[in-house]
Design a protein around this motif. Structure first.
Motif, PDB file in Angstrom:
ATOM      1  N   ARG A 143      31.445  28.385  27.542  1.00  0.00           N
ATOM      2  CA  ARG A 143      31.811  29.774  27.804  1.00  0.00           C
ATOM      3  C   ARG A 143      33.095  29.872  28.639  1.00  0.00           C
ATOM      4  NH1 ARG A 143      27.084  31.720  30.314  1.00  0.00           N
ATOM      5  NH2 ARG A 143      26.212  31.551  28.231  1.00  0.00           N
ATOM      6  N   LEU A 144      33.267  28.929  29.560  1.00  0.00           N
ATOM      7  CA  LEU A 144      34.393  29.016  30.488  1.00  0.00           C
ATOM      8  C   LEU A 144      35.571  28.129  30.092  1.00  0.00           C
ATOM      9  CD1 LEU A 144      32.295  28.972  33.784  1.00  0.00           C
ATOM     10  CD2 LEU A 144      33.408  30.965  32.751  1.00  0.00           C
ATOM     11  N   VAL A 166      33.486  23.951  36.517  1.00  0.00           N
ATOM     12  CA  VAL A 166      32.735  25.154  36.168  1.00  0.00           C
ATOM     13  C   VAL A 166      32.660  26.100  37.366  1.00  0.00           C
ATOM     14  CG1 VAL A 166      30.411  26.010  35.636  1.00  0.00           C
ATOM     15  CG2 VAL A 166      31.384  24.128  34.306  1.00  0.00           C
ATOM     16  N   TYR A 167      32.398  25.556  38.537  1.00  0.00           N
ATOM     17  CA  TYR A 167      32.266  26.387  39.737  1.00  0.00           C
ATOM     18  C   TYR A 167      33.578  27.094  40.065  1.00  0.00           C
ATOM     19  CZ  TYR A 167      31.681  27.701  44.614  1.00  0.00           C
ATOM     20  OH  TYR A 167      31.642  28.401  45.788  1.00  0.00           O
ATOM     21  N   ILE A 168      34.687  26.385  39.964  1.00  0.00           N
ATOM     22  CA  ILE A 168      35.987  27.001  40.235  1.00  0.00           C
ATOM     23  C   ILE A 168      36.247  28.125  39.238  1.00  0.00           C
ATOM     24  CG2 ILE A 168      38.482  26.614  40.203  1.00  0.00           C
ATOM     25  CD1 ILE A 168      37.056  25.547  42.691  1.00  0.00           C
ATOM     26  N   ALA A 169      35.891  27.904  37.966  1.00  0.00           N
ATOM     27  CA  ALA A 169      36.070  28.947  36.958  1.00  0.00           C
ATOM     28  C   ALA A 169      35.154  30.132  37.217  1.00  0.00           C
ATOM     29  CB  ALA A 169      35.813  28.380  35.562  1.00  0.00           C
ATOM     30  N   LEU A 170      33.922  29.866  37.657  1.00  0.00           N
ATOM     31  CA  LEU A 170      32.958  30.932  37.942  1.00  0.00           C
ATOM     32  C   LEU A 170      33.402  31.806  39.103  1.00  0.00           C
ATOM     33  CD1 LEU A 170      29.347  29.403  37.782  1.00  0.00           C
ATOM     34  CD2 LEU A 170      30.175  31.372  36.493  1.00  0.00           C
ATOM     35  N   SER A 172      36.588  31.971  40.466  1.00  0.00           N
ATOM     36  CA  SER A 172      38.009  32.293  40.578  1.00  0.00           C
ATOM     37  C   SER A 172      38.175  33.801  40.568  1.00  0.00           C
ATOM     38  CB  SER A 172      38.800  31.673  39.423  1.00  0.00           C
ATOM     39  OG  SER A 172      38.345  32.181  38.184  1.00  0.00           O
ATOM     40  N   GLY A 173      39.115  34.297  41.347  1.00  0.00           N
ATOM     41  CA  GLY A 173      39.315  35.733  41.451  1.00  0.00           C
ATOM     42  C   GLY A 173      40.558  36.028  42.254  1.00  0.00           C
ATOM     43  N   ILE A 177      44.818  34.061  44.626  1.00  0.00           N
ATOM     44  CA  ILE A 177      46.256  34.302  44.521  1.00  0.00           C
ATOM     45  C   ILE A 177      46.972  33.831  45.770  1.00  0.00           C
ATOM     46  CG2 ILE A 177      47.999  36.122  44.286  1.00  0.00           C
ATOM     47  CD1 ILE A 177      45.982  37.670  42.611  1.00  0.00           C
ATOM     48  N   GLY A 178      46.293  33.892  46.910  1.00  0.00           N
ATOM     49  CA  GLY A 178      46.857  33.338  48.134  1.00  0.00           C
ATOM     50  C   GLY A 178      47.830  34.249  48.836  1.00  0.00           C
ATOM     51  N   PHE A 179      47.443  35.507  49.038  1.00  0.00           N
ATOM     52  CA  PHE A 179      48.314  36.440  49.726  1.00  0.00           C
ATOM     53  C   PHE A 179      48.176  36.340  51.244  1.00  0.00           C
ATOM     54  CE2 PHE A 179      48.026  39.140  45.737  1.00  0.00           C
ATOM     55  CZ  PHE A 179      49.286  38.751  45.311  1.00  0.00           C
ATOM     56  N   GLY A 180      47.265  35.499  51.733  1.00  0.00           N
ATOM     57  CA  GLY A 180      47.073  35.368  53.171  1.00  0.00           C
ATOM     58  C   GLY A 180      48.250  34.677  53.818  1.00  0.00           C
ATOM     59  N   SER A 181      48.296  34.733  55.130  1.00  0.00           N
ATOM     60  CA  SER A 181      49.369  34.071  55.857  1.00  0.00           C
ATOM     61  C   SER A 181      49.135  32.576  55.888  1.00  0.00           C
ATOM     62  CB  SER A 181      49.441  34.616  57.288  1.00  0.00           C
ATOM     63  OG  SER A 181      48.217  34.384  57.953  1.00  0.00           O
TER      64      SER A 181
END
Length: 243
Positions: A143-144, A166-170, A172-173, A177-181
């Motif tokens: 599925r992923l 699989v866990y990283i795909a489940l 991911s969101g 993107i990494g907008f943190g400092s």
């Protein structure tokens, strides 16, 4: 955050029936990236395989005869998982077996949850994300889009490596993107008022042909998996654009 993706193989389905752990595989991740560190061992179970279990793992008592017993590797294993969040598919199964192995050595070894910071069950995550569907590791790979073609038999280290993908795909969101400092602390955001002139033409962005091709290839992959791509509802026919 340090995570350890963990899997075990056993001589049967229930430790209460005298079944034992015969293989442990762990893969270390830090900040959702593999570090290259793994823990892997086969174990001598001192018991017979249940019918069917041996075929699933491909292991035999002859192969395991010269392998260490759990008590010989327990300190190394506990040191590897210490303080980490454990990611396990159907965690109750693996944790139940490992807790039983620890209990056989005495109360001083405690439980798996006592050594880890948290236990994340990827099966429960998958059931929330895909309710009413098959959520075995093989089904999730399909599925992923995770390649598991090299998985002919169940193996603890191989399954842990596949589960990691699989866990990283489940999970991911947008947080990926990494907008943190840089120091991991989000900086305060100051609101800025912007006035728009609706009479002015909207700017157009020139997109390279190779980017368009890559985008279309991604959409086609989604269409094959789900029958459609949500993006399609916003596509504008070429004749309308020309008009």
């Amino acid at each position: 955050m340090r995570q350890v993706i963990l899997d075990t193989e056993t001589t049967g389905l229930n430790w209460r029936n005298g079944n034992r752990v015969v293989e442990i595989g762990c893969v270390e991740f830090v900040e959702r990236r593999p570090t290259g560190r793994t823990f892997h061992t086969y174990l001598k179970p001192d018991c017979q395989f249940e019918q069917g279990a041996q075929e699933v793992t491909g292991l035999t008592l002859e192969f395991l005869a010269d392998k260490p017993r759990f008590e010989e590797i327990v300190d190394e294993f506990l040191a590897f998982i210490a303080g980490a969040e454990l990611v396990i598919h159907n965690a109750a199964f693996d944790v139940g077996f490992l807790d039983h192995e620890l209990s056989r050595l005495g109360p001083q070894y405690g439980t798996v949850s006592g050594h880890a910071s948290n236990i994340e069950d990827s099966l429960l995550l998958a059931r929330k994300q895909f309710p009413g569907q098959r959520n075995s590791l093989d089904a999730l790979c399909k599925r992923l889009g995770v390649d598991n073609g090299h998985r002919q038999l169940h193996g603890a280290l191989l399954d842990a490596q596949i589960l990691a993908e699989v866990y990283i795909a489940l999970t991911s969101g947008q947080e990926e993107i990494g907008f943190g400092s840089a120091d991991g602390v989000d900086a305060p955001v100051e609101a800025v008022a912007v006035q728009l002139d609706a009479s002015r033409p909207r700017p157009r962005v020139a997109i390279e042909d190779e980017d368009l091709a890559a985008h279309e290839a991604r959409l086609e992959k989604l269409r094959k998996k789900a029958g459609k791509a949500v993006w399609d509802q916003w596509l504008v026919p070429v004749d309308e654009v020309a008009a």
